[in-house]
Design an enzyme around this catalytic site. Sequence first.
Site, PDB file in Angstrom:
ATOM      1  CD  GLN A   1      44.060  20.781  37.905  1.00 29.14           C
ATOM      2  OE1 GLN A   1      43.381  21.683  38.390  1.00 29.14           O
ATOM      3  NE2 GLN A   1      43.676  20.115  36.832  1.00 29.14           N
TER       4      GLN A   1
ATOM      5  CG  ASP B   1      51.696  18.939  35.840  1.00 29.80           C
ATOM      6  OD1 ASP B   1      51.197  20.054  35.605  1.00 29.80           O
ATOM      7  OD2 ASP B   1      51.107  17.858  35.634  1.00 29.80           O
TER       8      ASP B   1
ATOM      9  CB  CYS C   1      43.955  12.047  32.790  1.00 32.62           C
ATOM     10  SG  CYS C   1      42.946  12.326  31.352  1.00 32.62           S
TER      11      CYS C   1
ATOM     12  CE  LYS D   1      44.278  21.246  33.152  1.00 29.56           C
ATOM     13  NZ  LYS D   1      43.042  20.469  33.036  1.00 29.56           N
TER      14      LYS D   1
ATOM     15  CG  HIS E   1      46.982  14.623  34.084  1.00 27.26           C
ATOM     16  ND1 HIS E   1      47.285  14.427  32.761  1.00 27.26           N
ATOM     17  CD2 HIS E   1      45.676  14.977  34.118  1.00 27.26           C
ATOM     18  CE1 HIS E   1      46.211  14.666  32.028  1.00 27.26           C
ATOM     19  NE2 HIS E   1      45.218  14.997  32.820  1.00 27.26           N
TER      20      HIS E   1
HETATM   21  N1  7TS Z   1      48.773  17.953  34.690  1.00 30.78           N
HETATM   22  C1  7TS Z   1      47.752  18.056  35.548  1.00 30.78           C
HETATM   23  C2  7TS Z   1      48.017  18.056  37.013  1.00 30.78           C
HETATM   24  C3  7TS Z   1      46.457  18.182  35.050  1.00 30.78           C
HETATM   25  O1  7TS Z   1      45.440  18.283  35.894  1.00 30.78           O
HETATM   26  C4  7TS Z   1      46.239  18.177  33.642  1.00 30.78           C
HETATM   27  C5  7TS Z   1      44.854  18.235  33.062  1.00 30.78           C
HETATM   28  C6  7TS Z   1      47.355  18.103  32.810  1.00 30.78           C
HETATM   29  C7  7TS Z   1      48.610  17.984  33.364  1.00 30.78           C
HETATM   30  C8  7TS Z   1      47.240  18.165  31.328  1.00 30.78           C
HETATM   31  O2  7TS Z   1      46.826  19.435  30.940  1.00 30.78           O
HETATM   32  P1  7TS Z   1      46.497  19.759  29.407  1.00 30.78           P
HETATM   33  O3  7TS Z   1      45.954  21.137  29.437  1.00 30.78           O
HETATM   34  O4  7TS Z   1      47.769  19.660  28.660  1.00 30.78           O
HETATM   35  O5  7TS Z   1      45.488  18.729  28.976  1.00 30.78           O
HETATM   36  N2  7TS Z   1      43.831  17.819  33.906  1.00 30.78           N
HETATM   37  C9  7TS Z   1      42.530  17.603  33.565  1.00 30.78           C
HETATM   38  C10 7TS Z   1      41.558  17.276  34.474  1.00 30.78           C
HETATM   39  O6  7TS Z   1      41.717  17.151  35.681  1.00 30.78           O
HETATM   40  N3  7TS Z   1      40.385  17.132  33.835  1.00 30.78           N
HETATM   41  O7  7TS Z   1      40.589  17.366  32.541  1.00 30.78           O
HETATM   42  C11 7TS Z   1      41.925  17.655  32.352  1.00 30.78           C
END
Ligand code: 7TS
Length: 400
Positions: free
Chosen positions: A197, A194, A358, A220, A117
């Site tokens: 997910q 990370d 992203c 999430k 990401h």
């Molecule tokens: N890493 C992964 C693997 C992610 O899927 C996301 C967000 C992030 C980091 C960043 O997370 P945040 O909560 O700090 O924004 N992924 C997604 C997505 O798949 N659609 O919207 C956000």
Amino acid sequence: MVKEEFPILSQSVNEKPLIYLDNASTTQKPSSVINEIQNYYESTNSNIHRGVHHLSQRATEKYEDSRKIIQNFIGAKSSKEIIFVRGATEAVNLVANSYVRPLLSEGDNIIISQMEHHANIVPWQLITKEKKAEIRVVPINETGELLVDNMDDLIDENTRFISLNHVSNSLGTVNPVNELIQKAHQNDIRIMIDGAQAVQHMKVNVEDLDVDFYCFSGHKMYGPTGIGILYGKREILEKMEPYQGGGDMIKSVTFEKTIFNDIPHIFEAGTPNIVGAIGLAKAIEFIENITIEEIEKHEMALLNYATEKINSIDGVKIVGNAEEKASVISFVMENIHPHDIGTIMDNMGIAIRAGHHCTQPIMDFYNIPATARASFAIYNTEEDVDKLVEGIQKVKEVFT
Ligand code: 7TS
């Protein structure tokens, strides 16, 4: 039915019952989390770590209890290893700036992968650019799996850090994190995973993994936005530089000298997202009441059901067919832009995501601008998948 615990899901969108399949972006929140947040503001709201008064003490207790709940959830040795951050994005930025940046010199390198990401790419670009270091990228294959053996060729004596995701948000690939962590450690390199997910889909135990840093986002995993977790091994955190300066991260301040607070508080400058932490603990309670094993079983059944159905439709191709997958399905349709797929689905009350998610380097790898993506959570059902398939058929009709 689990769905009934999620008030938002009972509404209609475009006069159709809402089918929410954008869970990799953010999940919906159960009543228990929503009520906890309301209850906190109605009964306990106060600033933490500061007041001797009753409410402040109760708020502090709840905030610190939440830290322990999160510690247990991921199997950390100590609650001091749990740092509250804004989300996975802030966690990566914190590690990049407080741990890796001071280690970097000209000519050094950091290893990430093709399937990261942007949150696990850009923070590394910022510090490598400043330090004249480089980023090395572990490639993927056509099915969307990491070419793990290639990592050995990338590692050399100038490798200072490795940061890889556990589960790809675009491809659904579950990476062999055990093996990746071992590889890093065999080479005396620290590694961050990370898990944005991963933690909502499968059991994660940071002690068993022996991972140095692990991060995820509350929103999430049925929790509130604006809260996330950075786990770090105590012995590493204790040697790290502060991330931001301000209140709560200090023991004493004079104009001449500031003595910093202990971990984890040293990394939590300013008034934190107190209610976010408390809401996240409630979300974990929601997960644990069902059990993560049941969630995984349910989502895997949906993933298999959906994969089979979508694969049987002509002109639709799933992007990301790894052996080990979490409940994410990215797909493309011949001569139809994913945004058009998303718009037609929206008219049918079906929420999916269309775009690069992203992860532009993944799109570049497959030579596509975007995908449509459906991602499942515990409240989704086979009927939701049937609706998704109906939606895909409708898109085909509109474009033929
Ligand atoms: N890493 C992964 C693997 C992610 O899927 C996301 C967000 C992030 C980091 C960043 O997370 P945040 O909560 O700090 O924004 N992924 C997604 C997505 O798949 N659609 O919207 C956000």
